[in-house]
Design a protein around this motif. Structure first.
Motif, PDB file in Angstrom:
ATOM      1  N   UNK A 215       0.829  -1.207   0.000  1.00 35.36           N
ATOM      2  CA  UNK A 215       0.000   0.000   0.000  1.00 35.36           C
ATOM      3  C   UNK A 215       0.865   1.260   0.000  1.00 35.36           C
ATOM      4  N   UNK A 216       0.343   2.334  -0.580  1.00 34.18           N
ATOM      5  CA  UNK A 216       1.062   3.607  -0.479  1.00 34.18           C
ATOM      6  C   UNK A 216       1.020   4.113   0.961  1.00 34.18           C
ATOM      7  N   UNK A 217       2.013   4.916   1.318  1.00 33.03           N
ATOM      8  CA  UNK A 217       2.133   5.348   2.713  1.00 33.03           C
ATOM      9  C   UNK A 217       0.922   6.153   3.192  1.00 33.03           C
ATOM     10  N   UNK A 218       0.200   6.796   2.284  1.00 32.97           N
ATOM     11  CA  UNK A 218      -0.982   7.583   2.674  1.00 32.97           C
ATOM     12  C   UNK A 218      -2.105   6.689   3.199  1.00 32.97           C
ATOM     13  N   UNK A 219      -2.103   5.422   2.799  1.00 35.19           N
ATOM     14  CA  UNK A 219      -3.157   4.495   3.212  1.00 35.19           C
ATOM     15  C   UNK A 219      -2.868   3.851   4.567  1.00 35.19           C
ATOM     16  N   UNK A 220      -1.615   3.787   4.950  1.00 38.62           N
ATOM     17  CA  UNK A 220      -1.218   3.030   6.141  1.00 38.62           C
ATOM     18  C   UNK A 220      -1.877   3.499   7.443  1.00 38.62           C
ATOM     19  N   UNK A 221      -2.058   4.806   7.679  1.00 37.17           N
ATOM     20  CA  UNK A 221      -2.761   5.187   8.916  1.00 37.17           C
ATOM     21  C   UNK A 221      -4.187   4.638   8.979  1.00 37.17           C
ATOM     22  N   UNK A 222      -4.861   4.542   7.842  1.00 36.46           N
ATOM     23  CA  UNK A 222      -6.225   3.993   7.810  1.00 36.46           C
ATOM     24  C   UNK A 222      -6.207   2.486   8.074  1.00 36.46           C
ATOM     25  N   UNK A 223      -5.185   1.806   7.548  1.00 33.89           N
ATOM     26  CA  UNK A 223      -5.018   0.372   7.793  1.00 33.89           C
ATOM     27  C   UNK A 223      -4.804   0.147   9.288  1.00 33.89           C
ATOM     28  N   UNK A 224      -3.903   0.916   9.868  1.00 33.69           N
ATOM     29  CA  UNK A 224      -3.602   0.765  11.295  1.00 33.69           C
ATOM     30  C   UNK A 224      -4.809   1.072  12.169  1.00 33.69           C
ATOM     31  N   UNK A 225      -5.572   2.113  11.796  1.00 37.67           N
ATOM     32  CA  UNK A 225      -6.748   2.483  12.591  1.00 37.67           C
ATOM     33  C   UNK A 225      -7.799   1.369  12.562  1.00 37.67           C
ATOM     34  N   UNK A 226      -8.065   0.816  11.390  1.00 38.93           N
ATOM     35  CA  UNK A 226      -9.062  -0.260  11.287  1.00 38.93           C
ATOM     36  C   UNK A 226      -8.587  -1.499  12.040  1.00 38.93           C
ATOM     37  N   UNK A 227      -7.329  -1.832  11.892  1.00 39.44           N
ATOM     38  CA  UNK A 227      -6.786  -2.998  12.593  1.00 39.44           C
ATOM     39  C   UNK A 227      -6.848  -2.786  14.105  1.00 39.44           C
ATOM     40  N   UNK A 228      -6.457  -1.607  14.551  1.00 38.28           N
ATOM     41  CA  UNK A 228      -6.473  -1.305  15.990  1.00 38.28           C
ATOM     42  C   UNK A 228      -7.906  -1.333  16.544  1.00 38.28           C
ATOM     43  N   UNK A 229      -8.857  -0.825  15.768  1.00 39.35           N
ATOM     44  CA  UNK A 229     -10.264  -0.858  16.201  1.00 39.35           C
ATOM     45  C   UNK A 229     -10.757  -2.290  16.348  1.00 39.35           C
ATOM     46  N   UNK A 230     -10.349  -3.163  15.427  1.00 45.78           N
ATOM     47  CA  UNK A 230     -10.726  -4.568  15.532  1.00 45.78           C
ATOM     48  C   UNK A 230     -10.099  -5.180  16.793  1.00 45.78           C
ATOM     49  N   UNK A 231      -8.852  -4.842  17.063  1.00 45.28           N
ATOM     50  CA  UNK A 231      -8.189  -5.343  18.283  1.00 45.28           C
ATOM     51  C   UNK A 231      -8.872  -4.809  19.536  1.00 45.28           C
ATOM     52  N   UNK A 232      -9.305  -3.554  19.502  1.00 39.69           N
ATOM     53  CA  UNK A 232     -10.022  -2.980  20.653  1.00 39.69           C
ATOM     54  C   UNK A 232     -11.341  -3.703  20.889  1.00 39.69           C
ATOM     55  N   UNK A 233     -12.034  -4.057  19.800  1.00 44.55           N
ATOM     56  CA  UNK A 233     -13.278  -4.817  19.932  1.00 44.55           C
ATOM     57  C   UNK A 233     -12.991  -6.188  20.528  1.00 44.55           C
ATOM     58  N   UNK A 234     -11.964  -6.838  20.037  1.00 43.72           N
ATOM     59  CA  UNK A 234     -11.556  -8.144  20.583  1.00 43.72           C
ATOM     60  C   UNK A 234     -11.218  -8.015  22.065  1.00 43.72           C
ATOM     61  N   UNK A 235     -10.461  -6.974  22.433  1.00 47.49           N
ATOM     62  CA  UNK A 235     -10.073  -6.765  23.823  1.00 47.49           C
ATOM     63  C   UNK A 235     -11.288  -6.522  24.721  1.00 47.49           C
ATOM     64  N   UNK A 236     -12.281  -5.799  24.198  1.00 47.89           N
ATOM     65  CA  UNK A 236     -13.499  -5.553  24.982  1.00 47.89           C
ATOM     66  C   UNK A 236     -14.219  -6.875  25.269  1.00 47.89           C
ATOM     67  N   UNK A 237     -14.288  -7.738  24.276  1.00 50.37           N
ATOM     68  CA  UNK A 237     -14.943  -9.038  24.464  1.00 50.37           C
ATOM     69  C   UNK A 237     -14.121  -9.904  25.414  1.00 50.37           C
ATOM     70  N   UNK A 238     -12.806  -9.875  25.265  1.00 48.94           N
ATOM     71  CA  UNK A 238     -11.947 -10.621  26.194  1.00 48.94           C
ATOM     72  C   UNK A 238     -12.126 -10.117  27.620  1.00 48.94           C
ATOM     73  N   UNK A 239     -12.443  -8.838  27.755  1.00 48.17           N
ATOM     74  CA  UNK A 239     -12.660  -8.253  29.079  1.00 48.17           C
ATOM     75  C   UNK A 239     -14.046  -8.510  29.642  1.00 48.17           C
ATOM     76  N   UNK A 240     -14.898  -9.180  28.854  1.00 44.87           N
ATOM     77  CA  UNK A 240     -16.216  -9.547  29.373  1.00 44.87           C
ATOM     78  C   UNK A 240     -17.381  -8.824  28.721  1.00 44.87           C
ATOM     79  N   UNK A 241     -17.144  -7.934  27.757  1.00 37.21           N
ATOM     80  CA  UNK A 241     -18.241  -7.201  27.119  1.00 37.21           C
ATOM     81  C   UNK A 241     -19.122  -8.168  26.331  1.00 37.21           C
ATOM     82  N   UNK A 242     -20.410  -8.000  26.480  1.00 39.65           N
ATOM     83  CA  UNK A 242     -21.400  -8.794  25.750  1.00 39.65           C
ATOM     84  C   UNK A 242     -22.078  -7.929  24.693  1.00 39.65           C
ATOM     85  N   UNK A 243     -22.809  -8.566  23.813  1.00 39.05           N
ATOM     86  CA  UNK A 243     -23.454  -7.895  22.703  1.00 39.05           C
ATOM     87  C   UNK A 243     -24.317  -6.711  23.155  1.00 39.05           C
TER      88      UNK A 243
END
Length: 155
Positions: A96-124
Motif C-alpha cells: 500500500x502507499x504510505x498515505x493508506x497506512x494510517x487507515x489500515x492501522x486504525x481499522x486494525x487497531x479498532x478490531x483489536x479494541x473490539x476483541x479486547x473488549x470481548x476478552x474483558x467480558x463485554x457482551x453484545x
C-alpha cells in the motif's frame, strides 16, 4: 550522394529502433503498473475479508452469553488468530502507499479494541461492545473508501 543515402538509411533505422524501444518501454511500464494494481487489489480484498470474518466471529463470541467469560475470551482470541489479520496487515503494509497506512492501522487497531473488549467480558448488549463495534465499523468504512481511491475505483 551515396553518403547522403547511406546516412538517411542509418538515421531512419535509428529512429525506427528508438521508437520501438520507447513503445516497448511504455508497454512494460503500463504492464508493471497493472500488475502492481492487481496485487494491491488482491491483498486489500484479502485483508478486508479477514477483518470482516474476524468481526463476525467476535460478534458470535459477544452474543453467546451462555458461555463462561473465559471461553468467550478464547473465542475472541481464536477469531483474531484464525483469520490471520496481523499477517495480512503486514502484507498490506508492503504493497500500500504510505498515505493508506494510517487507515489500515486504525481499522486494525479498532478490531483489536473490539476483541479486547470481548476478552474483558463485554457482551453484545453492553454499551462498551456497541461503542467499540461502531468505532470498528467507522474505521473499516473509511479504510474501504481509501482503498477504493487508491485503486481508482469510482465511489
Amino acid at each position: 550522394m551515396q553518403w547522403m543515402s547511406l546516412a538517411s538509411a542509418v538515421l531512419g533505422a535509428a529512429i525506427g529502433i528508438a521508437s520501438t524501444l520507447l513503445a516497448d518501454r511504455a508497454r512494460w511500464r503500463r504492464d508493471m503498473q497493472d500488475r502492481q494494481q492487481e496485487l494491491r487489489r488482491d491483498v486489500y480484498a484479502e485483508f478486508l475479508s479477514a477483518l470482516s470474518e474476524t468481526r463476525r466471529c467476535l460478534w458470535e463470541a459477544a452474543r453467546d452469553s451462555s458461555l463462561p467469560m473465559p471461553e468467550r475470551a478464547q473465542m475472541a482470541r481464536d477469531a483474531h488468530a484464525q483469520w490471520a489479520t496481523h499477517s495480512l496487515r503486514i502484507k498490506v503494509d508492503l504493497v500500500a502507499p504510505k498515505e493508506l497506512l494510517p487507515h489500515v492501522d486504525r481499522a486494525y487497531r479498532s478490531m483489536c479494541d473490539l476483541r479486547d473488549a470481548i476478552e474483558g467480558g463485554a457482551l453484545y448488549g453492553d454499551a462498551e461492545y456497541h461503542a467499540q463495534r461502531e468505532s470498528f465499523h467507522r474505521d473499516l468504512h473509511t479504510l474501504r473508501l481509501e482503498m477504493r481511491r487508491d485503486l481508482s475505483i469510482d465511489q
